[in-house]
Motif scaffolding. Structure first.
Motif, mmCIF file in Angstrom:
data_model
loop_
_atom_site.group_PDB
_atom_site.id
_atom_site.type_symbol
_atom_site.label_atom_id
_atom_site.label_comp_id
_atom_site.label_asym_id
_atom_site.label_seq_id
_atom_site.Cartn_x
_atom_site.Cartn_y
_atom_site.Cartn_z
ATOM 1 N N LYS A 1 -16.582 -27.909 16.335
ATOM 2 C CA LYS A 1 -14.943 -28.362 16.259
ATOM 3 C C LYS A 1 -14.684 -28.732 17.988
ATOM 4 O O LYS A 1 -14.389 -30.050 17.281
ATOM 5 C CB LYS A 1 -14.624 -27.281 17.156
ATOM 6 C CG LYS A 1 -14.492 -26.013 15.758
ATOM 7 C CD LYS A 1 -12.898 -25.146 15.588
ATOM 8 C CE LYS A 1 -12.349 -24.085 15.087
ATOM 9 N NZ LYS A 1 -11.726 -23.237 15.220
ATOM 10 N N HIS A 2 -15.681 -28.876 18.930
ATOM 11 C CA HIS A 2 -15.579 -30.010 19.607
ATOM 12 C C HIS A 2 -16.024 -31.610 19.316
ATOM 13 O O HIS A 2 -15.354 -32.617 19.681
ATOM 14 C CB HIS A 2 -16.811 -29.757 20.452
ATOM 15 C CG HIS A 2 -16.431 -30.525 22.346
ATOM 16 N ND1 HIS A 2 -16.103 -30.700 22.679
ATOM 17 C CD2 HIS A 2 -17.501 -32.026 22.151
ATOM 18 C CE1 HIS A 2 -15.922 -31.506 24.205
ATOM 19 N NE2 HIS A 2 -16.876 -32.441 23.060
ATOM 20 N N LYS A 3 -17.280 -31.310 18.817
ATOM 21 C CA LYS A 3 -17.807 -32.622 17.693
ATOM 22 C C LYS A 3 -16.062 -33.347 16.977
ATOM 23 O O LYS A 3 -16.697 -34.837 16.338
ATOM 24 C CB LYS A 3 -19.285 -32.425 17.347
ATOM 25 C CG LYS A 3 -20.194 -32.452 18.445
ATOM 26 C CD LYS A 3 -21.737 -32.107 17.587
ATOM 27 C CE LYS A 3 -22.914 -31.758 18.993
ATOM 28 N NZ LYS A 3 -23.713 -32.000 18.249
ATOM 29 N N ALA A 4 -16.272 -32.312 16.002
ATOM 30 C CA ALA A 4 -14.816 -33.075 15.118
ATOM 31 C C ALA A 4 -13.762 -33.271 15.619
ATOM 32 O O ALA A 4 -12.833 -34.193 14.874
ATOM 33 C CB ALA A 4 -14.643 -31.508 13.913
ATOM 34 N N PHE B 1 -25.324 -28.872 25.562
ATOM 35 C CA PHE B 1 -24.295 -28.975 26.891
ATOM 36 C C PHE B 1 -23.928 -31.208 26.923
ATOM 37 O O PHE B 1 -23.010 -31.553 26.979
ATOM 38 C CB PHE B 1 -23.998 -28.240 28.176
ATOM 39 C CG PHE B 1 -23.318 -26.966 27.628
ATOM 40 C CD1 PHE B 1 -22.847 -27.366 27.500
ATOM 41 C CD2 PHE B 1 -24.757 -26.233 28.312
ATOM 42 C CE1 PHE B 1 -22.615 -24.997 27.450
ATOM 43 C CE2 PHE B 1 -24.372 -25.000 28.422
ATOM 44 C CZ PHE B 1 -23.010 -24.748 27.736
ATOM 45 N N LEU B 2 -25.095 -31.269 26.850
ATOM 46 C CA LEU B 2 -25.007 -32.854 27.267
ATOM 47 C C LEU B 2 -24.937 -33.498 25.820
ATOM 48 O O LEU B 2 -24.131 -35.055 26.033
ATOM 49 C CB LEU B 2 -26.423 -33.454 27.212
ATOM 50 C CG LEU B 2 -27.216 -32.678 29.220
ATOM 51 C CD1 LEU B 2 -28.533 -32.951 28.687
ATOM 52 C CD2 LEU B 2 -26.854 -33.466 29.972
ATOM 53 N N SER B 3 -25.154 -33.266 24.840
ATOM 54 C CA SER B 3 -24.765 -34.011 23.547
ATOM 55 C C SER B 3 -23.110 -33.606 23.128
ATOM 56 O O SER B 3 -22.422 -34.245 22.821
ATOM 57 C CB SER B 3 -25.121 -33.082 22.044
ATOM 58 O OG SER B 3 -24.655 -32.021 21.836
ATOM 59 N N LEU B 4 -22.617 -33.093 24.055
ATOM 60 C CA LEU B 4 -21.093 -32.242 24.258
ATOM 61 C C LEU B 4 -20.354 -33.499 25.135
ATOM 62 O O LEU B 4 -18.923 -33.970 24.561
ATOM 63 C CB LEU B 4 -20.393 -31.575 24.932
ATOM 64 C CG LEU B 4 -21.132 -30.181 24.188
ATOM 65 C CD1 LEU B 4 -20.048 -29.033 24.444
ATOM 66 C CD2 LEU B 4 -20.375 -30.340 22.305
ATOM 67 N N ALA B 5 -20.792 -34.305 25.849
ATOM 68 C CA ALA B 5 -20.348 -35.634 26.887
ATOM 69 C C ALA B 5 -20.513 -37.083 25.767
ATOM 70 O O ALA B 5 -21.170 -36.961 25.498
ATOM 71 C CB ALA B 5 -21.040 -34.980 28.098
ATOM 72 N N ARG C 1 -14.140 -37.591 26.232
ATOM 73 C CA ARG C 1 -15.586 -36.831 25.760
ATOM 74 C C ARG C 1 -16.202 -36.431 26.920
ATOM 75 O O ARG C 1 -16.693 -34.981 26.871
ATOM 76 C CB ARG C 1 -16.817 -37.737 24.698
ATOM 77 C CG ARG C 1 -17.017 -36.701 23.853
ATOM 78 C CD ARG C 1 -18.180 -36.856 23.079
ATOM 79 N NE ARG C 1 -17.170 -37.678 22.121
ATOM 80 C CZ ARG C 1 -16.529 -36.446 21.216
ATOM 81 N NH1 ARG C 1 -16.883 -35.607 20.571
ATOM 82 N NH2 ARG C 1 -15.548 -37.128 20.647
ATOM 83 N N GLU C 2 -16.328 -37.235 27.676
ATOM 84 C CA GLU C 2 -17.280 -37.175 28.718
ATOM 85 C C GLU C 2 -16.884 -36.550 30.135
ATOM 86 O O GLU C 2 -16.950 -34.863 30.180
ATOM 87 C CB GLU C 2 -17.716 -38.190 29.876
ATOM 88 C CG GLU C 2 -18.236 -39.556 28.863
ATOM 89 C CD GLU C 2 -18.386 -40.633 29.913
ATOM 90 O OE1 GLU C 2 -17.480 -41.063 30.572
ATOM 91 O OE2 GLU C 2 -19.378 -41.249 29.726
ATOM 92 N N VAL C 3 -15.140 -35.865 29.826
ATOM 93 C CA VAL C 3 -14.988 -34.815 31.116
ATOM 94 C C VAL C 3 -14.799 -33.471 30.745
ATOM 95 O O VAL C 3 -15.045 -32.414 31.115
ATOM 96 C CB VAL C 3 -13.289 -35.377 31.199
ATOM 97 C CG1 VAL C 3 -12.809 -34.489 32.091
ATOM 98 C CG2 VAL C 3 -13.425 -36.756 31.760
ATOM 99 N N LEU C 4 -14.625 -33.195 29.125
ATOM 100 C CA LEU C 4 -14.587 -32.458 28.959
ATOM 101 C C LEU C 4 -16.088 -31.578 28.505
ATOM 102 O O LEU C 4 -15.749 -30.482 28.632
ATOM 103 C CB LEU C 4 -13.873 -32.294 27.008
ATOM 104 C CG LEU C 4 -12.092 -32.542 27.168
ATOM 105 C CD1 LEU C 4 -11.761 -32.484 25.882
ATOM 106 C CD2 LEU C 4 -11.871 -31.526 28.227
ATOM 107 N N GLY C 5 -16.959 -32.727 28.159
ATOM 108 C CA GLY C 5 -18.571 -32.385 27.755
ATOM 109 C C GLY C 5 -18.922 -31.486 29.387
ATOM 110 O O GLY C 5 -18.923 -30.563 29.330
ATOM 111 N N LYS C 6 -18.681 -32.318 30.232
ATOM 112 C CA LYS C 6 -18.868 -31.409 31.653
ATOM 113 C C LYS C 6 -18.361 -30.391 32.122
ATOM 114 O O LYS C 6 -18.656 -29.361 32.911
ATOM 115 C CB LYS C 6 -18.555 -32.603 32.690
ATOM 116 C CG LYS C 6 -19.455 -33.867 32.512
ATOM 117 C CD LYS C 6 -18.791 -34.935 33.768
ATOM 118 C CE LYS C 6 -20.004 -36.030 33.668
ATOM 119 N NZ LYS C 6 -19.556 -37.508 35.216
#
Length: 665
Positions: free
Chosen positions: A606-609, A661-665, A617-622
């Protein structure tokens, strides 16, 4: 009369006066003789002879006296006759002198009565022929003579001159009228409209009247001004004549610039934002300033100082009326597309305010006229502030749905673009801000009607800072935007994470557009309004990730059994820990791994969608990494041997989940 004549003769002794003298002389002689001695007989004889001589002379003197008296009597009688004859002649002479004086006076009066007729006969031919045929110098001299003669007759106020006064008045009126027409004719010869762009692009001064024309026109103006001051009409008649010729010249000269200003307001793309300098109003103002200043120089050369202001205002009134019409048309266009063309209103206010100030500093005139012409556009400039705020709220309210992926809506970027563009017009906007006051846009102060004059320092708060007030307006706009977006999205957002991402995306765009533009020194980020929505968006988004965190979070009771080992993960022996657990506890750990894997994979998917701005994206990934990675690392250290490395339950080791986790940012 006789007395006056006798007084001119010498006085002689009379007979009565002579005889006593003779007797006295005789007595003296007898006395002398008796006293003389006998020896002197001869002397006596000699004395006797002398006495006889004396007596003889006395006799002659007496006779002469008698003749003189007779002559005096005759002279006295003659004098009386002369007096009687001359007296009437003297009286008649005096009467003749008075009569002569009266005759001279009558002759002078006759001359004065005949003089007006002579003046009329002498000057009528010159005046009737006109200044073209007679020549301006001769014609002007003739009119001046008639004017002087008429003034003398009016002061004499003779009844016999009434008809002559009427005739000279008609003749003088005819002469003055011809001078006015000749003034207009001379002026018209150099008053054909010119092409202003030639002088603007070549940076040349606008043409002025030639020296020869200025000299001739000045002579006519000076004479007619003198006539006007001495009559019951105080205004120089050529003031209006000058304005009637040069006014249309100015209007015609500037007509093309006026049309260009209206035409350049039309855009191929109606939704395009107005860019500074793309309208012809700047060239229009430049041409107007050049033409007006050249006209002012003409006026100063032709009229007296006390007439400059009046004739200048009269002459420029037509051109300013055309400017007012142009501004009204531009104002109607701006009001029809306020969100994209409000900047044109600010540009017009700045350009025209500068023009008004320049003209006032050079001539001392026209400021009220420019203020009246600018009134509609100034009203629009003031009202635009509140209307733009309301338009932002209205556009957000009319959004059908917020994007399902939480993407920012276009209204955010459009609103920030508008604020960025407004910075380019900060000077006129600052003056508007000062005039309505801090927060004036909230109470719709722009419609208070106090717009009839160009704002001056006396109407402002001298301590007000226009830039700071604009910064306050910008912050109000941003807060209103984000508040409206939150109110619109909250009821229809598909879950709090989407709402959080939506608010973060919009807040991120606001923050980025502040930092990358000239808004930054004015707003000095981070803004409290933006920070508030950033924190709120992060909190709403990370709430669902807390469900995954709860699955791998353990509660250790230190008073129950052995304290869990602390320190680095290397000191944790997963196999030893699992060995001490029962089958049910091991099954529960397996279920936790399975539930975490399912929940985590779903959240990652869902995050990537979701559509996120790069910063979001950087803030939420961190944020997600900081929340879950330590928990998962500890949980994995303790229980990863539950499936003995087969990966049936433990899908991620510490390295692989760190990569996720790194891919989320």
């Amino acid at each position: 009369m006789a007395t006056s004549y006798s007084s001119s003769f010498p006085s002689f002794p009379t007979a009565r006066q002579v005889w006593p003298l003779q007797l006295q002389a005789a007595k003296m002689a007898v006395g002398i003789n008796s006293s003389l001695s006998t020896t002197r007989i001869a002397a006596d004889e000699e004395a006797r002879a002398e006495v006889e001589v004396l007596n003889s002379r006395l006799e002659k003197t007496s006779q002469l006296t008698k003749k003189i008296q007779a002559s005096l009597s005759r002279l006295e009688s003659s004098g009386k006759s002369v007096q009687e004859a001359v007296g009437p002649i003297l009286g008649n002479t005096r009467k003749l002198q008075v009569l002569g004086s009266n005759i001279d006076g009558i002759i002078g009066a006759i001359d004065r009565v005949r003089q007006p007729s002579d003046i009329k006969n002498n000057e009528e031919d010159i005046i009737r022929s006109g200044p073209d045929k007679a020549g301006l110098a001769a014609f002007l001299a003739s009119v001046k003579r008639v004017n002087k003669a008429l003034g003398d007759m009016q002061r004499a106020n003779l009844r016999s001159n009434q008809q002559a006064v009427a005739d000279l008045s008609k003749l003088l009126t005819s002469g003055n009228t011809q001078l006015e027409k000749y003034f207009q004719k001379l002026l018209q010869e150099d008053s054909n409209p010119v092409e202003p762009l030639y002088f603007i692009t070549k940076d040349k001064p606008f043409p002025a009247l030639s020296q020869d024309k200025t000299t001739r026109l000045g002579l006519i103006s000076a004479y007619l001004a003198t006539v006007a001051r001495s009559s019951q009409y105080p205004d120089n008649p050529v003031l209006q004549a000058y304005a009637s010729v040069r006014g249309p010249y100015l209007t015609g000269t500037l007509q093309n610039l006026s049309s260009a200003s209206i035409n350049t307001a039309k855009k191929k793309n109606p939704d395009a934002i107005y860019r500074p300098g793309t309208n012809g109003i700047g060239t229009y103002a430049q041409g107007m300033e050049g033409a007006f200043l050249a006209e002012y120089d003409n006026i100063c050369a032709l009229f007296s100082r006390d007439e400059w202001g009046k004739v200048f205002n009269l002459t420029c009134q037509g051109a300013i009326s055309e400017l007012a019409r142009t501004i009204r048309e531009l104002n109607a266009h701006i009001k029809g597309s306020l969100t994209t063309d409000c900047y044109l209103a600010y540009e017009i206010i700045e350009i025209m305010s500068n023009l008004s100030s320049n003209m006032e500093s050079r001539t001392g005139e026209l400021k009220p006229s420019f203020a009246a012409a600018m009134k509609p556009i100034r009203e629009t400039g003031k009202s635009s502030l509140a209307e733009l705020l309301e338009e932002t709220r209205r556009r957000v309210y009319n959004l059908p749905l917020i994007p399902a992926d939480g993407a920012a809506v276009p209204v955010t970027q459009e609103t920030m673009t508008r604020l960025q563009t407004m910075v380019n017009f900060l000077r006129p906007i600052s003056s508007i801000m000062i005039s309505i006051g801090d927060g004036g846009w909230k109470t719709n102060a722009a419609s208070n009607g106090a717009l009839d004059v160009v704002p001056s320092l006396s109407s402002f708060d001298v301590g007000a800072d226009g830039q700071q007030i604009f910064a306050n307006y910008s912050m109000d706009t941003i807060d209103s935007l984000l508040t409206s977006l939150e109110s619109k999205a909250k009821p229809i957002a598909r879950g709090r994470p989407v709402l959080g991402v939506f608010m973060l995306n919009n807040a991120s765009i606001v923050d980025r557009m502040i930092r990358t533009s000239e808004l930054e020194p004015l707003l000095r980020p981070p803004l409290p309004a933006v920070e508030k929505w950033r924190k709120q968006g992060i909190r709403m988004y990370t709430e669902v990730w807390q469900d995954a965190a709860k699955l791998i979070m353990e509660v250790q009771y230190t008073n129950r059994g052995q304290r869990p080992p602390s320190g680095s993960s290397a000191s944790v022996d997963s196999a030893a820990i699992l060995k001490g657990l029962g089958s049910k506890e091991k099954d529960a750990i397996k279920k936790k791994f399975e539930a975490f894997n399912t929940t985590f994979d779903d959240l990652v998917s869902k995050h990537k969608a979701l559509s996120m701005e790069r910063e979001v994206r950087e803030v939420l990934g961190k944020e997600v990494q900081q929340m879950l990675e330590p928990l998962y690392g500890r949980f994995w250290d303790r229980y990863h041997e539950v499936d003995k490395g087969k990966g049936k339950y433990v899908k991620y080791d510490k390295a692989s989940i760190s990569g996720v986790f790194l891919s989320l940012a």
